[in-house]
Design a protein around this motif. Structure first.
Motif, short mmCIF file in Angstrom:
data_model
loop_
_atom_site.label_atom_id
_atom_site.label_comp_id
_atom_site.label_asym_id
_atom_site.label_seq_id
_atom_site.Cartn_x
_atom_site.Cartn_y
_atom_site.Cartn_z
N MET A 27 -3.43 -35.37 29.00
CA MET A 27 -2.99 -34.15 29.34
C MET A 27 -3.35 -33.31 27.88
N LYS A 28 -3.42 -32.19 27.67
CA LYS A 28 -3.61 -31.51 26.58
C LYS A 28 -2.30 -30.69 26.37
N LEU A 29 -2.15 -30.38 25.00
CA LEU A 29 -1.05 -29.48 24.48
C LEU A 29 -1.70 -27.98 24.02
N PHE A 30 -1.38 -27.09 24.70
CA PHE A 30 -2.18 -25.68 24.14
C PHE A 30 -0.88 -24.99 23.28
N ILE A 31 -1.32 -24.67 22.07
CA ILE A 31 -0.41 -23.96 21.33
C ILE A 31 -0.87 -22.34 21.21
N ILE A 32 -0.13 -21.59 21.49
CA ILE A 32 -0.40 -20.25 22.03
C ILE A 32 0.38 -19.27 21.10
N GLY A 33 -0.43 -18.49 20.64
CA GLY A 33 0.08 -17.20 19.85
C GLY A 33 -0.22 -16.01 20.35
N ASN A 34 0.34 -14.86 19.51
CA ASN A 34 0.17 -13.49 20.21
C ASN A 34 -1.42 -13.13 20.54
N GLY A 35 -2.30 -13.76 19.76
CA GLY A 35 -3.77 -13.30 20.20
C GLY A 35 -4.13 -13.55 21.59
N PHE A 36 -3.40 -14.64 22.22
CA PHE A 36 -3.53 -15.11 23.51
C PHE A 36 -3.28 -14.06 24.64
N ASP A 37 -2.31 -13.23 24.25
CA ASP A 37 -1.68 -12.11 24.95
C ASP A 37 -2.77 -10.99 24.83
N ILE A 38 -3.04 -10.62 23.55
CA ILE A 38 -4.03 -9.51 23.36
C ILE A 38 -5.47 -9.85 23.92
N PHE A 89 2.33 -26.82 27.02
CA PHE A 89 2.12 -25.53 26.47
C PHE A 89 3.42 -25.23 25.45
N LEU A 90 3.11 -24.93 24.07
CA LEU A 90 3.96 -24.55 23.28
C LEU A 90 3.60 -22.99 22.85
N THR A 91 4.35 -22.06 23.20
CA THR A 91 3.91 -20.60 23.06
C THR A 91 5.09 -19.82 22.17
N PHE A 92 4.32 -19.04 21.20
CA PHE A 92 5.36 -18.27 20.43
C PHE A 92 5.32 -16.91 20.91
N ASN A 93 4.92 -16.60 22.24
CA ASN A 93 4.82 -15.30 22.81
C ASN A 93 6.26 -15.51 23.73
N VAL A 99 7.24 -24.57 26.33
CA VAL A 99 8.43 -24.20 25.52
C VAL A 99 7.88 -23.13 24.83
N HIS A 100 8.87 -22.10 25.02
CA HIS A 100 8.95 -20.85 24.45
C HIS A 100 9.59 -21.19 23.13
N ILE A 101 9.10 -21.31 22.03
CA ILE A 101 9.92 -21.77 20.66
C ILE A 101 10.97 -20.90 20.22
N HIS A 102 10.56 -19.21 20.32
CA HIS A 102 11.56 -18.65 19.91
C HIS A 102 12.13 -17.54 20.75
N GLY A 103 11.99 -17.94 22.17
CA GLY A 103 12.75 -17.31 23.26
C GLY A 103 11.61 -16.55 24.06
N PRO A 128 14.61 -12.21 21.15
CA PRO A 128 13.70 -12.93 20.31
C PRO A 128 13.99 -13.15 18.85
N VAL A 129 13.46 -14.15 18.30
CA VAL A 129 13.73 -14.60 16.86
C VAL A 129 12.44 -14.00 16.24
N LEU A 130 13.08 -13.21 14.82
CA LEU A 130 12.22 -12.47 13.88
C LEU A 130 12.74 -13.13 12.57
#
Length: 321
Positions: free
Chosen positions: A1-12, A140-144, A161-165, A174-176
């Motif tokens: 299996m793969k682990l995808f790490i996803i940031g805000n650019g994914f949503d954009i 999936f680990l997402t920061f979104n 895993v939504h690391i910051h909520g 959300p965590v800022l």
């Protein structure tokens, strides 16, 4: 299996207006007085150009949270005349109370951020990549904070895993935060110096600034426990998409590499290949071997480029084909 790490650019990349400048636009429409007052503490005023505002604060919003004009704040605080009968003796509690009310922005910001994310409509969002498939066992680990993975791709929440909520978490905002430990130490040293000369005014306002820095400090150790979810999984390789690889989050990447045996390949998709060397260097600085890092143009990730192919993929995901 793969682990995808996803940031805000994914949503954009899915056409969603999720940049921090979009957040500012929301604040300008819904909470304009708050926005003006907030930006003034970063020396941003209405007459400034949009580009100047972006450069000063909003282009790297979280990293810049620690960049308030503390010298001006302290100067204002120490020059206030409260006409107390005892002079400056006992003034600390009075000033602390006054400026604490004035600088309690982070709590409001987190609440407003959650409100803004909830206003972003993803109902009509279409899948843009065939690399994410709900039939695989990928993680999936997402920061979104959005639910694009769940709602658009049908990924099981247990694999994310939504690391910051996220919007699915109704108990936490959300965590800022920033990661500027040097700024924290500087103001704490200033408190110590003021205490030595019994300067109650400077002590009080410095403590307020210190509290603000503390509340806006993102302590990655507090959230890294969630990464243990990946420790015993059979992860073959790691894919990063839409993440700036900013210094604030880099401790997470070190932990992930450690939890996956420090021998997995990392593929980093880049919107601008001119940024590829810097992104690769960030991972190297996080302890990941250079020969395990590959940078690829993000166009290769977003392979569903026309509406028909995206709609067809959405149909397949919805009905399990």
């Amino acid at each position: 299996m793969k682990l995808f790490i996803i940031g805000n650019g994914f949503d954009i990349g899915h056409g969603l207006p999720t940049g921090y400048w979009d957040f500012r636009t929301f604040l300008d429409l819904v909470y304009p007085e708050f926005l003006r007052s907030f930006e003034e503490h970063y020396d941003i005023y209405p007459g400034m150009s949009a580009e100047a505002k972006k450069k000063t604060l909003w282009s790297r919003f979280e990293s810049n949270l620690a960049n308030i004009d503390e010298d001006t704040i302290i100067e204002i605080g120490t020059s206030i005349e409260l006409d107390l009968e005892s002079g400056d003796v006992g003034i600390e509690d009075t000033l602390y109370s006054y400026f604490t009310d004035e600088y309690q922005y982070i709590e409001k910001l987190a609440g407003y951020l959650k409100q803004w994310v909830r206003s972003i409509k993803i109902r009509d969002c279409l899948p843009r990549t065939s690399l994410i498939d709900k039939n695989n066992r990928d993680l999936f680990l997402t920061f979104n904070y959005t639910a694009v993975l769940e709602n658009v791709y049908g990924i099981t929440p247990g694999n994310i895993v939504h690391i910051h909520g996220s919007l699915r978490d109704y108990t936490h905002d959300p965590v800022l935060g920033h990661s500027n430990k040097e700024r924290l130490q500087k103001i704490r040293n200033r408190i110590t110096d003021a205490e030595k000369v019994f300067d109650e005014k400077e002590c009080s306002i410095c403590r307020v600034v210190n509290d603000y820095y503390g509340r806006t400090f993102k302590d990655t150790s507090r959230y890294s426990v969630y990464l243990s979810h990946f420790a015993e999984k059979d992860i073959s390789d790691i894919i990063v998409i839409g993440h700036s690889l900013d210094g604030i989050d880099m401790p997470y990447f070190s932990i992930i590499d450690s939890n996956t045996g420090q021998n997995r390949m990392w593929t980093v998709y880049c919107y601008d290949m001119d940024e590829a060397p810097a992104k690769k260097q960030s991972l190297i600085d996080a302890g990941i071997d250079s020969d395990r890092i590959v940078t690829v143009n993000a166009d290769d990730f977003y392979d569903l480029k026309d509406d028909e192919s995206a709609k067809r993929r959405a149909f397949e995901l919805k009905y399990g084909f």
